[in-house]
Design an enzyme around this catalytic site. Sequence first.
Site, PDB file in Angstrom:
ATOM      1  N   GLU A  25       0.910  -1.313  -0.194  1.00 13.15           N
ATOM      2  CA  GLU A  25      -0.090   0.124  -0.126  1.00 13.15           C
ATOM      3  C   GLU A  25       0.991   1.316   0.078  1.00 13.15           C
ATOM      4  OE1 GLU A  25      -1.565   1.786   3.420  1.00 13.15           O
ATOM      5  OE2 GLU A  25      -1.126  -0.101   4.637  1.00 13.15           O
ATOM      6  N   LYS A 160      -3.337  -1.588  15.786  1.00 11.67           N
ATOM      7  CA  LYS A 160      -2.398  -0.768  16.994  1.00 11.67           C
ATOM      8  C   LYS A 160      -3.641  -0.866  17.847  1.00 11.67           C
ATOM      9  CE  LYS A 160       1.059   1.987  14.849  1.00 11.67           C
ATOM     10  NZ  LYS A 160       0.614   2.265  13.433  1.00 11.67           N
TER      11      LYS A 160
HETATM   12  N1  PSU Z   1      -2.716   1.612  10.726  1.00 14.52           N
HETATM   13  C1  PSU Z   1      -1.583   1.707  10.845  1.00 14.52           C
HETATM   14  N2  PSU Z   1      -0.749   2.254   9.920  1.00 14.52           N
HETATM   15  C2  PSU Z   1      -1.273   2.804   8.721  1.00 14.52           C
HETATM   16  C3  PSU Z   1      -2.674   2.687   8.647  1.00 14.52           C
HETATM   17  C4  PSU Z   1      -3.490   2.163   9.531  1.00 14.52           C
HETATM   18  O1  PSU Z   1      -0.889   1.009  11.783  1.00 14.52           O
HETATM   19  O2  PSU Z   1      -0.496   2.997   8.052  1.00 14.52           O
HETATM   20  C5  PSU Z   1      -3.411   3.343   7.445  1.00 14.52           C
HETATM   21  C6  PSU Z   1      -3.589   2.108   6.468  1.00 14.52           C
HETATM   22  O3  PSU Z   1      -3.418   2.570   5.157  1.00 14.52           O
HETATM   23  C7  PSU Z   1      -5.247   1.707   6.551  1.00 14.52           C
HETATM   24  C8  PSU Z   1      -5.526   3.092   6.796  1.00 14.52           C
HETATM   25  O4  PSU Z   1      -5.697   1.070   5.355  1.00 14.52           O
HETATM   26  O5  PSU Z   1      -4.486   3.868   7.560  1.00 14.52           O
HETATM   27  C9  PSU Z   1      -6.807   3.051   7.626  1.00 14.52           C
HETATM   28  O6  PSU Z   1      -7.559   4.403   7.953  1.00 14.52           O
HETATM   29  P1  PSU Z   1      -8.848   4.381   8.257  1.00 14.52           P
HETATM   30  O7  PSU Z   1      -8.825   3.953   9.726  1.00 14.52           O
HETATM   31  O8  PSU Z   1      -9.277   6.048   8.131  1.00 14.52           O
HETATM   32  O9  PSU Z   1      -9.728   3.687   7.512  1.00 14.52           O
END
Ligand code: PSU
Length: 303
Positions: A25, A160
């Site tokens: 990603e 996390k």
């Molecule tokens: N959690 C992490 N590192 C990240 C992300 C989430 O520990 O880089 C990033 C990933 O790209 C994930 C996105 O798909 O955040 C999720 O965002 P949201 O919670 O807004 O869906």
Amino acid sequence: MNKYLDLSQEVSTAKALGLPIVALESTIISHGMPYPKNVETALRVEQAIRDAGAIPATIAVIGGRLKAGLSPEEIEYLGKAGQRVTKASRRDLPVLVAAGADGATTVATTMLIAHMAGIQVFATGGIGGVHRGAETTMDISADLEELAQTPVMVVCAGAKSILDLGLTLEYLETKGVPVIGYGTDELPAFYTRRSGFGVDYEIDSPEDLAAVFRAQRELDYKGGMLVTNPIPEQYAMDKAVIDAAIEQALREASEQGVKGKAVTPFLLARVVELTGGDSLEANIQLVLNNARLAARTAVQLGL
Ligand code: PSU
Ligand code: MN
């Protein structure tokens, strides 16, 4: 092939030869780590995949084109631009494509584009999930819905504890997504190897991961599979240190009224600031570890 999709030369050759490919990603590059460590890490992760016998396909949206496989210059651009690049989840994609704009793809969008490109295995750091307090905010990552509907295996280090890990597992169960612990019967919590929440299945080899994924495909399921791979012991963080940083970051987000797609990048950046270089180093090592496992599994899937 989808008319908006471009494969890099390396990915296109790999597909023609039937070589194993691992998707990566780009939100982790633009929004997940600071420059220049983000770029350095993205290139190291690609190399780790090549070293394990597979071909990396880093995914992003550039000039409205869906890209599977980026050049080092494109990775440098996404890393340097950082938060100025749109964080692109599923709902953002049509707008970016129509506008000819750039986007750093989240887990959800990377799965979607990987599937369009015929790539089955994807490595990342952590996925999005059900946020703490979601019973009132309804903040649930689109990553979980994508896992429910797109047939891609996602290899991560768990999630996390900025998230509610228990509710995240419940949601995945409801949506029929197999959650596998790699060499563990507990969901890893990203910086630490254990969360206190059990997973349903422990699997101990890339061969067996490939067998489950193959069975899921042959059963004609529409969804994907989540493999949770604990951070290597020597890089794991002290639970008390990381918990304190996460609690503070959550408090600040709530005080400052951070909402919507800004929540996750805000929390990630604050945790890095509050723990100094330690959390960043742990983050880098766990991504490398996931990339190696994903590559070994992609190799097995190709056999
Ligand atoms: N959690 C992490 N590192 C990240 C992300 C989430 O520990 O880089 C990033 C990933 O790209 C994930 C996105 O798909 O955040 C999720 O965002 P949201 O919670 O807004 O869906
Ligand atoms: Mn959200």
